[in-house]
Design an enzyme around this catalytic site. Structure first.
Site, PDB file in Angstrom:
ATOM      1  CB  SER A 131      -1.059  -0.003   1.413  1.00  0.00           C
ATOM      2  OG  SER A 131      -1.617   0.886   0.745  1.00  0.00           O
ATOM      3  CG  HIS A 132       0.792   3.734   3.645  1.00  0.00           C
ATOM      4  ND1 HIS A 132      -0.413   2.427   3.489  1.00  0.00           N
ATOM      5  CD2 HIS A 132       1.072   3.723   4.732  1.00  0.00           C
ATOM      6  CE1 HIS A 132      -0.058   2.094   4.860  1.00  0.00           C
ATOM      7  NE2 HIS A 132       0.643   3.346   5.319  1.00  0.00           N
ATOM      8  CG  ASP A 163      -2.847  -0.744  -1.834  1.00  0.00           C
ATOM      9  OD1 ASP A 163      -2.416   0.561  -1.791  1.00  0.00           O
ATOM     10  OD2 ASP A 163      -3.456  -1.125  -1.803  1.00  0.00           O
ATOM     11  CE  LYS A 212      -7.369   2.384   2.741  1.00  0.00           C
ATOM     12  NZ  LYS A 212      -7.004   1.351   3.655  1.00  0.00           N
ATOM     13  CG  ASP A 260      -6.543   1.445  -0.596  1.00  0.00           C
ATOM     14  OD1 ASP A 260      -5.111   1.879  -0.484  1.00  0.00           O
ATOM     15  OD2 ASP A 260      -6.057   0.428   0.359  1.00  0.00           O
ATOM     16  NE  ARG A 261      -3.762   4.267   3.069  1.00  0.00           N
ATOM     17  CZ  ARG A 261      -2.870   5.203   4.416  1.00  0.00           C
ATOM     18  NH1 ARG A 261      -2.673   5.999   4.018  1.00  0.00           N
ATOM     19  NH2 ARG A 261      -3.117   3.968   5.433  1.00  0.00           N
ATOM     20  CG  ASP A 316      -2.657   4.121  -1.492  1.00  0.00           C
ATOM     21  OD1 ASP A 316      -3.568   4.275  -2.531  1.00  0.00           O
ATOM     22  OD2 ASP A 316      -2.511   3.259  -0.045  1.00  0.00           O
TER      23      ASP A 316
HETATM   24  C1  VG1 Z   1      -3.154   2.363   9.006  1.00  0.00           C
HETATM   25  C2  VG1 Z   1      -4.666   3.149   8.369  1.00  0.00           C
HETATM   26  C3  VG1 Z   1      -5.877   2.585   8.666  1.00  0.00           C
HETATM   27  C4  VG1 Z   1      -5.794   1.761   7.080  1.00  0.00           C
HETATM   28  C5  VG1 Z   1      -4.329   0.830   6.844  1.00  0.00           C
HETATM   29  C6  VG1 Z   1      -4.780   0.798   5.730  1.00  0.00           C
HETATM   30  O1  VG1 Z   1      -3.023   1.404   8.895  1.00  0.00           O
HETATM   31  O2  VG1 Z   1      -4.174   3.843  10.120  1.00  0.00           O
HETATM   32  O3  VG1 Z   1      -6.616   3.125   8.621  1.00  0.00           O
HETATM   33  O4  VG1 Z   1      -6.824   0.956   7.165  1.00  0.00           O
HETATM   34  O5  VG1 Z   1      -3.471   2.166   6.723  1.00  0.00           O
HETATM   35  O6  VG1 Z   1      -4.387   2.015   4.746  1.00  0.00           O
HETATM   36  P1  VG1 Z   1      -2.412   1.483  10.711  1.00  0.00           P
HETATM   37  O7  VG1 Z   1      -2.629   0.066  11.181  1.00  0.00           O
HETATM   38  O8  VG1 Z   1      -1.011   1.365  10.350  1.00  0.00           O
HETATM   39  O9  VG1 Z   1      -3.135   2.699  11.512  1.00  0.00           O
HETATM   40  V1  VG1 Z   1      -3.859   0.896   2.899  1.00  0.00           V
HETATM   41  O10 VG1 Z   1      -3.992   1.608   1.608  1.00  0.00           O
HETATM   42  O11 VG1 Z   1      -2.087   0.606   3.733  1.00  0.00           O
HETATM   43  O12 VG1 Z   1      -4.128  -1.238   2.582  1.00  0.00           O
HETATM   44 CO    CO Z   2      -3.030   1.972  -0.005  1.00  0.00          CO
END
Ligand code: VG1
Ligand code: CO
Length: 636
Positions: free
Chosen positions: A194-195, A361, A459, A363-364, A359
């Protein structure tokens, strides 16, 4: 020590931000990075923003996807040879908030990925995959090519009938969810951290989504983890590496692989959700300027076909529009720190009217107006408040609204006014899926730049951008060129005037020593257990303090220890959590929120408005004592 970038709607881009493994230098640029904004005619169709660079990478070690020489052939059903590869359990394969994430080098260790994939098949009921269809996508990051071949071979080895894989292994997280639903697949894999940054020295990750397109529930991910601790063999099909560059089907006995276009199913869905003609009318206006920063991540594959080809945006409005294995040395996280180039353009003189980013992947999302940042907590509330009027999919009104616990209460006020069912769930998209499947929830979001709806079960970054464009297009549809338009800042300020403003900020302390971070959380849990309503904390009076627990209203499953809350009598909140998506050390997140009904105070800088609460959070938690950190790495 790291200095932080401070953000709010009246934020002024400045500073230098340092994180554990990335140094982002301040760069000077202006709207000339988007040349079409100043009317230059002959420019390339893909604009590359000057992205802050990470230090250069170490040499690349390629993993092999072929089975180990010690393996033995165990069966030959339906014309393909299945090999049993002996293996041993590997520690630490526990799924976090969203999938399993580790450094690439960890995933490249022998059988590391293969063990987890096999453990997953050992955890699913056979009817959920035998002769079934699974989707395979990813964000194009380093190691996805090798990983695709490993996953395909193990899926075939375990009796999966067909894999639908995106061309070059690319399908965004929301598009995987869309494909699973449209093609009635049994589930799907997403190869992405992801990010988190990508490349040989950075992160890799894998997510598994179930048959309605939702992230696998904890009951499944816990089973997978259990099975990684007792695994002894991996079932691999002896088939050649599949060519993922050309669309089409290749069959190996009863098993087949179909390489699909990553965009078309998703685009069809977006056309059903939104009024494309309405958005097109806005994007084609000569007095409206739009930019989208794909951050060299997965939406780079979607931005041109959707925004340019379908909706008429200027081809030069897409920045960083080619997916790269290391995201161009960037950190593919669309926030004010890591998408600083976009922020600078949006805050420059004569900046564009609308800017957005997504981001790794896809979804953000981050939404910006000219010199204006929309907090994700406000964004979901504003989309919910305007959805029925501006978005055809919601023409009968949303069924219900929901947010994650740390997300601000702006959405709660919309639910109240529209008289809609409302839910507060733990952090992580997997908690929204059951409510959607049960028809109780349409629009939801998280403060972490995640916004979405029940059109899929993830998302969805591009969806959020299209939702905002729809709102602006709807509000401006009768405006003649030259008339003053309704801009992003107008929509947000009107919303605050109607509902009040929930000032909100999040402080992230990335890559702290785990020991100090865990001690701090232990200390806070202890404090919570001793706390009593009515206690004074500075000027605030405690209503309650707890460690958030959630019981799913649909299946009754319980999630405990989801974040420590201090809630005060005026509705202000301070929340502490440890991140579940990092790949090294511990990231501490502090969330603070305060409601302000008085319109004359709505233009205040969020950091100023929240200063007393932030100071209180730091003193309650003794963060500096436990972690040695003076300042956060990222402030949103
Ligand atoms: C973070 C965010 C959470 C989100 C998750 C996955 O998790 O706070 O709101 O759902 O990333 O996003 P954490 O446990 O690091 O706070 V993604 O775009 O990385 O799949
Ligand atoms: Co993501």
């Amino acid at each position: 020590m790291a200095s932080a970038l401070s953000l709010s709607s009246s934020f002024k881009p400045a500073l230098l931000t340092t994180t554990g493994n990335a140094t982002l230098a301040n760069t000077t640029r202006s709207s000339s990075f988007f040349p079409y904004l100043v009317g230059s005619p002959s420019l390339p169709s893909v604009v590359t923003l000057k992205v802050p660079r990470r230090p250069s990478s170490a040499p690349v070690v390629r993993a092999s996807s072929s089975s180990s020489p010690s393996s033995t052939a165990v069966a030959e059903p339906e014309g393909i040879k299945i090999t049993s590869v002996p293996t041993k359990p590997i520690e630490g394969q526990k799924t976090g908030t969203s999938g399993l994430r580790k450094k690439v080098k960890v995933f490249m260790q022998e059988n590391y990925l293969a063990n987890w994939i096999q453990a997953l098949f050992n955890s699913l009921p056979p009817e959920d995959f035998k002769n079934g269809v699974l989707v395979l996508g990813g964000d194009g990051r380093f190691f996805n090519r090798e990983a695709s071949q490993i996953i395909i071979k193990i899926a075939a080895g375990n009796g999966v009938g067909k894999i639908l894989v995106g061309r070059e292994g690319i399908v965004s997280t929301p598009a995987v969810s869309a494909v699973i639903r449209k093609r009635r697949a049994n589930g799907g894999f997403i190869m992405s951290a992801s990010h988190n940054p990508g490349g040989p020295e950075y992160d890799w990750g894998i997510k598994f989504n179930y048959n309605s397109g939702q992230p696998a529930p904890e009951s499944i991910t816990d089973k997978i983890y259990g099975n990684t601790l007792s695994i002894s063999e991996i079932k691999m099909a002896e088939i050649p590496d599949v060519d993922l560059t050309c669309l089409g089907v290749t069959a190996y006995g009863n098993f087949s692989v179909e390489v699909i276009d990553p965009v078309s199913d998703y685009l069809d869905l977006m056309k059903n959700v939104f009024d494309f003609q309405l958005i097109r009318n806005l994007l084609c206006r000569s007095d409206f300027r739009f930019i989208f920063d794909a951050m060299h991540a997965v939406t780079a594959a979607y931005a041109k076909p959707i925004f340019v080809d379908m909706l008429g945006a200027n081809p030069d409005s897409i920045a960083n529009g080619v997916p790269l294995e290391d995201f161009g040395h960037g950190h593919p996280d669309p926030n004010l720190t890591y998408a600083k180039d976009l922020v600078d353009v949006m805050y420059s003189e004569n900046g564009p009217d609308f800017g957005a980013a997504s981001d790794g992947d896809g979804d953000r999302n981050m939404i910006l107006g000219r010199s204006f940042f929309v907090t994700p907590s406000d964004s979901v509330a504003i989309i919910a408040a305007n959805a029925q009027a501006a978005i055809p999919y919601f023409r009968n009104g949303p069924k219900g609204l929901a947010r994650s616990m740390p997300t601000s209460g702006a959405l709660d006020r919309v639910a109240e006014k529209l008289n809609l069912p409302f839910f507060e769930v733990p952090t992580g998209w997997k908690f929204f899926g059951n409510l959607m499947d049960a028809g109780k929830l349409s629009i939801c979001g998280e403060e972490s730049f995640g916004t979405g709806s029940d059109h899929i079960r993830e998302k969805d970054g591009i969806w959020a951008v299209l939702a905002w464009l729809s709102i602006l297009a709807h509000r401006n549809k009768d405006k003649k060129v030259g008339e003053k338009l309704v801009y992003v800042s107008d929509v947000v300020k009107e919303h605050w005037a109607t509902y009040g403003r929930n000032f909100f900020s999040r402080y992230d302390y990335e890559e702290c020593e785990s020991e100090g971070a865990n001690k701090m959380i232990g200390y806070l849990r202890d404090l919570v257990s001793k706390s009593k309503a009515g206690e004074k904390y500075g000027n605030y009076v405690l209503r309650f303090a707890d460690d958030f627990n959630y019981t799913d209203p649909v299946d009754g499953s319980i999630a405990t220890k989801q974040g420590i809350r201090f809630v005060f009598t005026d509705g202000s909140r301070i929340i502490f959590r440890l991140s579940g998506t990092g790949s090294a050390g511990a990231t501490i997140r502090i969330y603070v929120e305060q409601f302000e009904p008085d319109v004359s105070k709505h233009d205040m800088d969020a950091q100023m408005a929240l200063k007393p609460l932030i100071d209180l959070a730091l003193s309650i938690s003794k963060l500096k004592e436990f972690t040695g950190r003076e300042k956060p790495t990222v402030i949103t």
